[in-house]
Structures are given as C-alpha cells and as structure tokens.
Design a protein around this motif. Structure first.
Motif, PDB file in Angstrom:
ATOM      1  N   THR A 151       0.829  -1.208   0.000  1.00 58.54           N
ATOM      2  CA  THR A 151       0.000   0.000   0.000  1.00 58.54           C
ATOM      3  C   THR A 151       0.866   1.260   0.000  1.00 58.54           C
ATOM      4  O   THR A 151       0.355   2.360  -0.149  1.00 58.54           O
ATOM      5  CB  THR A 151      -0.916   0.027   1.232  1.00 58.54           C
ATOM      6  N   THR A 152       2.182   1.100   0.160  1.00 67.71           N
ATOM      7  CA  THR A 152       3.080   2.255   0.220  1.00 67.71           C
ATOM      8  C   THR A 152       3.717   2.521  -1.139  1.00 67.71           C
ATOM      9  O   THR A 152       3.852   1.617  -1.977  1.00 67.71           O
ATOM     10  CB  THR A 152       4.195   2.029   1.255  1.00 67.71           C
ATOM     11  N   SER A 153       4.133   3.759  -1.335  1.00 72.96           N
ATOM     12  CA  SER A 153       4.772   4.140  -2.601  1.00 72.96           C
ATOM     13  C   SER A 153       6.137   3.485  -2.762  1.00 72.96           C
ATOM     14  O   SER A 153       6.651   3.349  -3.870  1.00 72.96           O
ATOM     15  CB  SER A 153       4.928   5.668  -2.660  1.00 72.96           C
ATOM     16  N   GLN A 154       6.742   3.068  -1.645  1.00 75.75           N
ATOM     17  CA  GLN A 154       8.062   2.451  -1.675  1.00 75.75           C
ATOM     18  C   GLN A 154       8.085   1.167  -2.494  1.00 75.75           C
ATOM     19  O   GLN A 154       9.106   0.814  -3.085  1.00 75.75           O
ATOM     20  CB  GLN A 154       8.519   2.163  -0.242  1.00 75.75           C
ATOM     21  N   MET A 155       6.944   0.471  -2.535  1.00 76.86           N
ATOM     22  CA  MET A 155       6.879  -0.811  -3.247  1.00 76.86           C
ATOM     23  C   MET A 155       6.464  -0.658  -4.703  1.00 76.86           C
ATOM     24  O   MET A 155       6.366  -1.653  -5.423  1.00 76.86           O
ATOM     25  CB  MET A 155       5.909  -1.753  -2.524  1.00 76.86           C
ATOM     26  N   LYS A 156       6.221   0.566  -5.140  1.00 77.69           N
ATOM     27  CA  LYS A 156       5.745   0.795  -6.502  1.00 77.69           C
ATOM     28  C   LYS A 156       6.690   0.245  -7.557  1.00 77.69           C
ATOM     29  O   LYS A 156       6.269  -0.289  -8.584  1.00 77.69           O
ATOM     30  CB  LYS A 156       5.530   2.299  -6.710  1.00 77.69           C
ATOM     31  N   GLY A 157       7.987   0.338  -7.300  1.00 85.21           N
ATOM     32  CA  GLY A 157       8.967  -0.120  -8.280  1.00 85.21           C
ATOM     33  C   GLY A 157       8.907  -1.608  -8.574  1.00 85.21           C
ATOM     34  O   GLY A 157       9.325  -2.058  -9.645  1.00 85.21           O
ATOM     35  N   TRP A 158       8.387  -2.391  -7.615  1.00 85.91           N
ATOM     36  CA  TRP A 158       8.322  -3.838  -7.817  1.00 85.91           C
ATOM     37  C   TRP A 158       7.128  -4.258  -8.683  1.00 85.91           C
ATOM     38  O   TRP A 158       7.163  -5.323  -9.302  1.00 85.91           O
ATOM     39  CB  TRP A 158       8.207  -4.552  -6.469  1.00 85.91           C
ATOM     40  N   LYS A 159       6.078  -3.450  -8.687  1.00 85.45           N
ATOM     41  CA  LYS A 159       4.806  -3.875  -9.279  1.00 85.45           C
ATOM     42  C   LYS A 159       4.908  -4.235 -10.757  1.00 85.45           C
ATOM     43  O   LYS A 159       4.290  -5.186 -11.224  1.00 85.45           O
ATOM     44  CB  LYS A 159       3.742  -2.801  -9.052  1.00 85.45           C
ATOM     45  N   ASP A 160       5.688  -3.466 -11.508  1.00 88.73           N
ATOM     46  CA  ASP A 160       5.798  -3.712 -12.956  1.00 88.73           C
ATOM     47  C   ASP A 160       6.496  -5.031 -13.271  1.00 88.73           C
ATOM     48  O   ASP A 160       6.291  -5.607 -14.343  1.00 88.73           O
ATOM     49  CB  ASP A 160       6.556  -2.566 -13.626  1.00 88.73           C
ATOM     50  N   SER A 161       7.329  -5.502 -12.345  1.00 96.54           N
ATOM     51  CA  SER A 161       8.125  -6.708 -12.621  1.00 96.54           C
ATOM     52  C   SER A 161       7.500  -7.994 -12.091  1.00 96.54           C
ATOM     53  O   SER A 161       7.966  -9.087 -12.418  1.00 96.54           O
ATOM     54  CB  SER A 161       9.525  -6.559 -12.001  1.00 96.54           C
ATOM     55  N   LEU A 162       6.458  -7.881 -11.274  1.00 95.37           N
ATOM     56  CA  LEU A 162       5.879  -9.061 -10.624  1.00 95.37           C
ATOM     57  C   LEU A 162       5.416 -10.115 -11.620  1.00 95.37           C
ATOM     58  O   LEU A 162       5.856 -11.270 -11.589  1.00 95.37           O
ATOM     59  CB  LEU A 162       4.703  -8.659  -9.731  1.00 95.37           C
ATOM     60  N   ASN A 163       4.512  -9.722 -12.506  1.00 92.66           N
ATOM     61  CA  ASN A 163       3.962 -10.687 -13.465  1.00 92.66           C
ATOM     62  C   ASN A 163       4.984 -11.107 -14.507  1.00 92.66           C
ATOM     63  O   ASN A 163       5.003 -12.259 -14.954  1.00 92.66           O
ATOM     64  CB  ASN A 163       2.730 -10.088 -14.164  1.00 92.66           C
ATOM     65  N   GLN A 164       5.854 -10.172 -14.874  1.00 92.12           N
ATOM     66  CA  GLN A 164       6.874 -10.468 -15.883  1.00 92.12           C
ATOM     67  C   GLN A 164       7.789 -11.600 -15.443  1.00 92.12           C
ATOM     68  O   GLN A 164       8.206 -12.428 -16.256  1.00 92.12           O
ATOM     69  CB  GLN A 164       7.693  -9.208 -16.164  1.00 92.12           C
ATOM     70  N   HIS A 165       8.087 -11.662 -14.138  1.00 90.41           N
ATOM     71  CA  HIS A 165       8.999 -12.673 -13.626  1.00 90.41           C
ATOM     72  C   HIS A 165       8.323 -13.675 -12.695  1.00 90.41           C
ATOM     73  O   HIS A 165       8.994 -14.436 -12.006  1.00 90.41           O
ATOM     74  CB  HIS A 165      10.169 -11.996 -12.905  1.00 90.41           C
ATOM     75  N   SER A 166       6.988 -13.660 -12.687  1.00 89.01           N
ATOM     76  CA  SER A 166       6.196 -14.653 -11.956  1.00 89.01           C
ATOM     77  C   SER A 166       6.510 -14.704 -10.459  1.00 89.01           C
ATOM     78  O   SER A 166       6.766 -15.764  -9.892  1.00 89.01           O
ATOM     79  CB  SER A 166       6.415 -16.049 -12.569  1.00 89.01           C
ATOM     80  N   PHE A 167       6.493 -13.536  -9.814  1.00 80.19           N
ATOM     81  CA  PHE A 167       6.677 -13.456  -8.365  1.00 80.19           C
ATOM     82  C   PHE A 167       5.343 -13.219  -7.672  1.00 80.19           C
ATOM     83  O   PHE A 167       4.467 -12.540  -8.217  1.00 80.19           O
ATOM     84  CB  PHE A 167       7.634 -12.314  -8.013  1.00 80.19           C
ATOM     85  N   ASN A 168       5.200 -13.775  -6.475  1.00 80.86           N
ATOM     86  CA  ASN A 168       4.001 -13.555  -5.673  1.00 80.86           C
ATOM     87  C   ASN A 168       4.250 -12.436  -4.674  1.00 80.86           C
ATOM     88  O   ASN A 168       5.189 -12.513  -3.880  1.00 80.86           O
ATOM     89  CB  ASN A 168       3.621 -14.828  -4.906  1.00 80.86           C
ATOM     90  N   PRO A 169       3.394 -11.405  -4.677  1.00 82.16           N
ATOM     91  CA  PRO A 169       3.547 -10.336  -3.688  1.00 82.16           C
ATOM     92  C   PRO A 169       2.929 -10.762  -2.353  1.00 82.16           C
ATOM     93  O   PRO A 169       1.792 -11.233  -2.319  1.00 82.16           O
ATOM     94  CB  PRO A 169       2.779  -9.170  -4.310  1.00 82.16           C
ATOM     95  N   ILE A 170       3.664 -10.605  -1.273  1.00 77.64           N
ATOM     96  CA  ILE A 170       3.162 -10.954   0.048  1.00 77.64           C
ATOM     97  C   ILE A 170       2.945  -9.651   0.824  1.00 77.64           C
ATOM     98  O   ILE A 170       3.896  -8.928   1.100  1.00 77.64           O
ATOM     99  CB  ILE A 170       4.140 -11.865   0.820  1.00 77.64           C
ATOM    100  N   GLN A 171       1.673  -9.366   1.137  1.00 80.21           N
ATOM    101  CA  GLN A 171       1.327  -8.118   1.802  1.00 80.21           C
ATOM    102  C   GLN A 171       1.563  -8.202   3.308  1.00 80.21           C
ATOM    103  O   GLN A 171       1.082  -9.112   3.976  1.00 80.21           O
ATOM    104  CB  GLN A 171      -0.148  -7.771   1.533  1.00 80.21           C
ATOM    105  N   LYS A 172       2.322  -7.238   3.825  1.00 75.54           N
ATOM    106  CA  LYS A 172       2.555  -7.138   5.261  1.00 75.54           C
ATOM    107  C   LYS A 172       2.468  -5.679   5.681  1.00 75.54           C
ATOM    108  O   LYS A 172       3.262  -4.859   5.232  1.00 75.54           O
ATOM    109  CB  LYS A 172       3.939  -7.712   5.637  1.00 75.54           C
ATOM    110  N   PHE A 173       1.470  -5.381   6.514  1.00 70.41           N
ATOM    111  CA  PHE A 173       1.280  -4.009   6.971  1.00 70.41           C
ATOM    112  C   PHE A 173       2.275  -3.644   8.067  1.00 70.41           C
ATOM    113  O   PHE A 173       2.739  -4.512   8.807  1.00 70.41           O
ATOM    114  CB  PHE A 173      -0.143  -3.826   7.506  1.00 70.41           C
ATOM    115  N   ALA A 174       2.572  -2.358   8.159  1.00 64.74           N
ATOM    116  CA  ALA A 174       3.404  -1.857   9.245  1.00 64.74           C
ATOM    117  C   ALA A 174       2.486  -1.572  10.430  1.00 64.74           C
ATOM    118  O   ALA A 174       1.739  -0.601  10.434  1.00 64.74           O
ATOM    119  CB  ALA A 174       4.129  -0.588   8.812  1.00 64.74           C
TER     120      ALA A 174
END
Length: 254
Positions: free
Chosen positions: A44-67
C-alpha cells in the motif's frame, strides 16, 4: 548441483532493488530452479511501486505485510516465518534470501544447520555476519554494475604550518589492499585443494574460496570466471587435461 535443484527466492522488498530482479533470477539459475518466488512488503506504500511492474513479468508472488507500528514493518518476521514453514515442508533444496539486512543472519544459520543450501544477494554494505552465514553471497554491484556506490569526494587536508611542531603519529597496522586480500585467499584455497601431483581442479578451488569467503566473486576483479582470473596471475599456470573425453582445467604453481 543437480538439474532439478529447487530454490525458494524470498525478497525483502523494503531492502532490495527492483530494477535488478532479472539479474537476481539469472544469478540463482546458476545453482538451481527458482520454484518459489515471493516478494515481501507493504504494497500500500509508494516504496513498493517499483516492484509492481516486474511481478507478473517474472512470476513473483507479492506478500502483503502491513506496518503495525509507526517506523517499523513486519516484513522481516513474515519472511522468516514463511522460510521456516518452507524449510519444514521440505519441498525445496535451497534458499536465496535477497536483502542487505542483518536481521536474516539467524535465519541463514538455521537453514544451514538443517543441511540445506542457502545463498544471499545484497549490497556491499551488508553486515559481515549475514554474509558469512550464507554458503554463497553475491553482491548486487557485481551483477549490476550501475549499483556501484558513488565514492565519497576526497577531502582536502591542510598541510600543517612550519611553525607547528610535528607530533609523531602512532603506527597504524597496514590493512591489506583488495588485491592483496584476493591473492591471500587464492593461495589459501589452492593449498587446501592441491593434490599430491601439485595440481588442483579449478572447480575445487572455487568451492574452497566460497568456504573461506562466501562473497568471493571473480567479477569483482574484472573476470567472468575463475579460470580467466588464474590465467592473469603470474604465480599460477592453467593446465587443461582430457578426462574421459572432457576437458578439465587444473591449476599449478609456477
């Protein structure tokens, strides 16, 4: 390693660089197949925005963890808990922990105690405790040169005035240079690997170099592989021999 050697890649999204995700996968592919691919962080943070474009391209699962607490995040503990679950399920043969955080030192040690392969990928400022807890540790600066840290600007030191009496400085123990440290490690690894014919397989030297220093990487010295590095050393000679139709590189001292 066997061709079906399965590795779980667990990335601390708060403590890694999204632009080198492709290079990370290529590095892991040298040792096995990345069957489990997870990136941990608060999406939910802007810090993770850079990862979003590469997730599907490289078949990674995002694991959500709130602060849950201001100034802290639960990424570290979540990654560690998941790693222990995967370890006990015994569906994989090795782990790759991507982070420069010393919080994963205990996890790396625990995995090794189980006799399971563990490698790390992080920056050169990664604490030595985490590096030494892995069997192999690769610096991102070696797989993605643009990640090299910008050196500090040299400071101008004013020369003391002639009127000021020179105070004798205490002797400081000389710190080995990068080149000297490399040569010391290579000599030690060769001595461990050499046989009674005064020859050593390059592969065996490489294994022992990683045991001495998990972060040893020929790319840090400008060579693609260990054979090329030895070819550049004046005190060693590369000998190639045919064993059962396959050429093997061996090393001997001149």
């Amino acid at each position: 390693m066997k061709s079906n050697f399965n590795i779980a890649i667990l990335i601390d999204g708060d403590n890694a660089q999204p632009k080198i995700l492709k290079e990370m996968l290529e590095e892991v592919a040298k040792y096995g197949k990345a069957t489990i691919r997870r990136i941990y962080g608060d999406w939910t943070t802007s810090q993770m925005k850079g990862w979003k474009d590469s997730l599907n391209q490289h078949s990674f699962n995002p694991i959500q963890k709130f602060a849950y607490t201001s100034g802290k995040n639960s990424t570290d503990s979540s990654l560690i808990i998941d790693a222990m679950d995967i370890l006990h399920e015994r569906n994989i043969d090795g782990f790759c922990i991507v982070s420069s955080d010393s919080d994963y030192t205990g996890l790396a040690k625990r995995i090794r105690e189980q006799g399971v392969f563990v490698m790390g990928i992080g920056r050169k400022n990664t604490p030595i405790a985490f590096i030494q807890s892995c069997e192999i540790f690769t610096f991102v600066e070696n797989i993605y040169p643009e990640e090299e840290l910008v050196p500090d600007e040299p400071k101008t030191v004013k020369k003391p005035s002639r009127k000021v009496s020179q105070v004798q400085q205490p002797k400081v123990e000389k710190v080995p240079t990068k080149e000297e440290s490399k040569n010391l490690m290579i000599d030690k690894a060769f001595d461990i690997s050499v046989d009674e014919d005064e020859l050593a397989y390059v592969s065996q030297i490489g294994t022992n170099l990683r045991r001495i220093d998990p972060s040893f990487d020929t790319r840090a010295f400008g060579f693609k592989n260990l054979t090329r590095l030895f070819e550049s050393l004046p005190n060693y000679e590369v000998v190639r021999k045919d064993f059962n139709g396959k050429m093997h590189a061996l090393i001997k001292r001149k």
